[in-house]
Design a protein around this motif. Structure first.
Motif, PDB file in Angstrom:
ATOM      1  N   SER A  30      -5.192  13.363   2.612  1.00 46.31           N
ATOM      2  CA  SER A  30      -4.494  13.261   0.851  1.00 46.31           C
ATOM      3  C   SER A  30      -3.705  12.018   0.953  1.00 46.31           C
ATOM      4  CB  SER A  30      -3.506  14.554   0.105  1.00 46.31           C
ATOM      5  OG  SER A  30      -3.814  15.931   0.115  1.00 46.31           O
ATOM      6  N   LEU A  31      -2.831  12.470   2.069  1.00 48.99           N
ATOM      7  CA  LEU A  31      -1.744  10.650   2.351  1.00 48.99           C
ATOM      8  C   LEU A  31      -2.801   9.733   2.609  1.00 48.99           C
ATOM      9  CD1 LEU A  31       0.959  10.118   2.494  1.00 48.99           C
ATOM     10  CD2 LEU A  31       0.403   9.823   5.106  1.00 48.99           C
ATOM     11  N   GLY A  32      -3.361  10.058   3.196  1.00 52.29           N
ATOM     12  CA  GLY A  32      -5.099   8.520   2.929  1.00 52.29           C
ATOM     13  C   GLY A  32      -5.926   8.151   2.577  1.00 52.29           C
ATOM     14  N   TYR A  33      -5.925   8.992   1.610  1.00 53.44           N
ATOM     15  CA  TYR A  33      -6.360   8.946   0.267  1.00 53.44           C
ATOM     16  C   TYR A  33      -5.351   8.112  -1.159  1.00 53.44           C
ATOM     17  CZ  TYR A  33      -8.808   9.495  -4.487  1.00 53.44           C
ATOM     18  OH  TYR A  33      -9.378   9.586  -5.961  1.00 53.44           O
ATOM     19  N   ALA A  34      -4.557   8.648  -1.277  1.00 55.88           N
ATOM     20  CA  ALA A  34      -3.598   7.915  -2.151  1.00 55.88           C
ATOM     21  C   ALA A  34      -3.097   6.549  -1.268  1.00 55.88           C
ATOM     22  CB  ALA A  34      -2.148   8.732  -2.047  1.00 55.88           C
ATOM     23  N   ILE A  35      -3.281   5.856  -0.837  1.00 54.52           N
ATOM     24  CA  ILE A  35      -2.487   5.241   0.387  1.00 54.52           C
ATOM     25  C   ILE A  35      -4.137   4.008   0.110  1.00 54.52           C
ATOM     26  CG2 ILE A  35      -2.460   3.401   2.089  1.00 54.52           C
ATOM     27  CD1 ILE A  35      -0.721   5.610   2.490  1.00 54.52           C
ATOM     28  N   MET A  64      -0.229   2.840  10.967  1.00 54.66           N
ATOM     29  CA  MET A  64      -1.020   1.908  10.077  1.00 54.66           C
ATOM     30  C   MET A  64      -1.192   1.631   8.439  1.00 54.66           C
ATOM     31  SD  MET A  64      -4.105   0.612  13.080  1.00 54.66           S
ATOM     32  CE  MET A  64      -4.599   2.450  12.940  1.00 54.66           C
ATOM     33  N   GLN A  65      -1.518   3.501   8.084  1.00 53.25           N
ATOM     34  CA  GLN A  65      -1.601   3.428   6.626  1.00 53.25           C
ATOM     35  C   GLN A  65      -0.845   3.421   6.567  1.00 53.25           C
ATOM     36  OE1 GLN A  65      -3.024   8.043   7.969  1.00 53.25           O
ATOM     37  NE2 GLN A  65      -4.741   7.538   6.289  1.00 53.25           N
ATOM     38  N   VAL A  66       0.872   3.624   7.219  1.00 51.73           N
ATOM     39  CA  VAL A  66       1.741   3.786   6.233  1.00 51.73           C
ATOM     40  C   VAL A  66       1.747   1.929   5.578  1.00 51.73           C
ATOM     41  CG1 VAL A  66       4.406   3.799   6.217  1.00 51.73           C
ATOM     42  CG2 VAL A  66       2.730   6.102   6.429  1.00 51.73           C
ATOM     43  N   GLU A  67       1.850   1.208   6.940  1.00 50.60           N
ATOM     44  CA  GLU A  67       1.750  -0.169   6.747  1.00 50.60           C
ATOM     45  C   GLU A  67       0.817  -1.064   6.306  1.00 50.60           C
ATOM     46  OE1 GLU A  67       1.853  -4.166   9.646  1.00 50.60           O
ATOM     47  OE2 GLU A  67       1.117  -1.966  10.175  1.00 50.60           O
ATOM     48  N   GLN A  68       0.009  -0.249   5.494  1.00 48.69           N
ATOM     49  CA  GLN A  68      -1.116  -0.424   4.696  1.00 48.69           C
ATOM     50  C   GLN A  68      -0.329  -0.654   3.152  1.00 48.69           C
ATOM     51  OE1 GLN A  68      -4.346   1.017   4.913  1.00 48.69           O
ATOM     52  NE2 GLN A  68      -5.042   0.798   2.049  1.00 48.69           N
ATOM     53  N   ALA A  69       0.474   0.907   3.211  1.00 45.04           N
ATOM     54  CA  ALA A  69       1.167   1.137   1.724  1.00 45.04           C
ATOM     55  C   ALA A  69       1.467  -0.022   1.686  1.00 45.04           C
ATOM     56  CB  ALA A  69       1.255   2.519   1.826  1.00 45.04           C
ATOM     57  N   ASN A  70       2.651  -0.022   2.232  1.00 47.47           N
ATOM     58  CA  ASN A  70       3.959  -0.801   2.295  1.00 47.47           C
ATOM     59  C   ASN A  70       2.944  -2.768   2.001  1.00 47.47           C
ATOM     60  OD1 ASN A  70       6.493   0.085   4.662  1.00 47.47           O
ATOM     61  ND2 ASN A  70       5.502   0.824   3.027  1.00 47.47           N
ATOM     62  N   ALA A  71       1.940  -3.075   2.106  1.00 47.84           N
ATOM     63  CA  ALA A  71       1.868  -4.612   1.849  1.00 47.84           C
ATOM     64  C   ALA A  71       1.333  -4.357   0.597  1.00 47.84           C
ATOM     65  CB  ALA A  71       0.279  -4.684   2.797  1.00 47.84           C
ATOM     66  N   GLN A  72       0.767  -3.319   0.341  1.00 40.82           N
ATOM     67  CA  GLN A  72      -0.079  -3.140  -1.495  1.00 40.82           C
ATOM     68  C   GLN A  72       1.263  -2.732  -2.227  1.00 40.82           C
ATOM     69  OE1 GLN A  72      -3.859  -0.008   0.100  1.00 40.82           O
ATOM     70  NE2 GLN A  72      -2.462   0.525  -1.127  1.00 40.82           N
ATOM     71  N   GLY A  73       2.037  -2.697  -1.976  1.00 42.89           N
ATOM     72  CA  GLY A  73       3.521  -2.497  -2.814  1.00 42.89           C
ATOM     73  C   GLY A  73       4.622  -0.947  -2.633  1.00 42.89           C
ATOM     74  N   MET A  74       3.124  -0.299  -1.806  1.00 42.27           N
ATOM     75  CA  MET A  74       3.965   1.722  -2.262  1.00 42.27           C
ATOM     76  C   MET A  74       5.204   1.744  -1.666  1.00 42.27           C
ATOM     77  SD  MET A  74       0.182   3.153  -1.541  1.00 42.27           S
ATOM     78  CE  MET A  74       0.482   4.249  -2.586  1.00 42.27           C
ATOM     79  N   THR A  75       5.949   2.209  -1.587  1.00 43.82           N
ATOM     80  CA  THR A  75       6.931   2.661  -0.918  1.00 43.82           C
ATOM     81  C   THR A  75       7.149   4.477  -0.671  1.00 43.82           C
ATOM     82  OG1 THR A  75       8.796   1.388  -2.590  1.00 43.82           O
ATOM     83  CG2 THR A  75       9.260   3.984  -0.847  1.00 43.82           C
TER      84      THR A  75
END
Length: 114
Positions: A30-35, A64-75
């Protein structure tokens, strides 16, 4: 039950917020999908696993997934665990030593609460 409680609190605290609830048989799926689908500017996960249970490959993937989220502007907010530094212990008294809960432990996430 955990998700129901989380949704009630989120809706109660942020009364007019739009809440998108994603679920699957695996919280990391689910986390990966959301990101990957950039579903919301704030991503909150109250589930996790003891970092030592996951191994370095899965922790690296989470990072890496959470870093991607940050790069997309996601907290990304993730549970730090209910048991503090004894998160990996399954019995009392704690004997396993200091431990952390992932994904709250990865560098690009903010670990919060239980």
């Amino acid at each position: 039950m955990e998700s129901d409680l989380d949704l009630e609190w989120a809706g109660g605290v942020a009364y007019n917020a739009t809440i998108v609830f994603l679920t699957s048989t695996d919280v990391f799926t689910s986390l990966g999908y959301a990101i990957d689908n950039n579903t919301a500017p704030i991503l909150s996960s109250s589930y996790g696993n003891c970092e030592s249970n996951l191994g370095s490959v899965e922790v690296g993937t989470l990072s890496m997934q959470v870093e991607q989220a940050n790069a997309q502007g996601m907290t990304v907010l993730a549970a730090a665990g209910d048991d503090g530094a004894a998160e990996c212990d399954t019995a009392d008294p704690a004997t396993m030593g200091l431990a952390v809960l992932a994904p709250g432990s990865v560098a690009y996430a903010t670990g919060i609460g239980g």
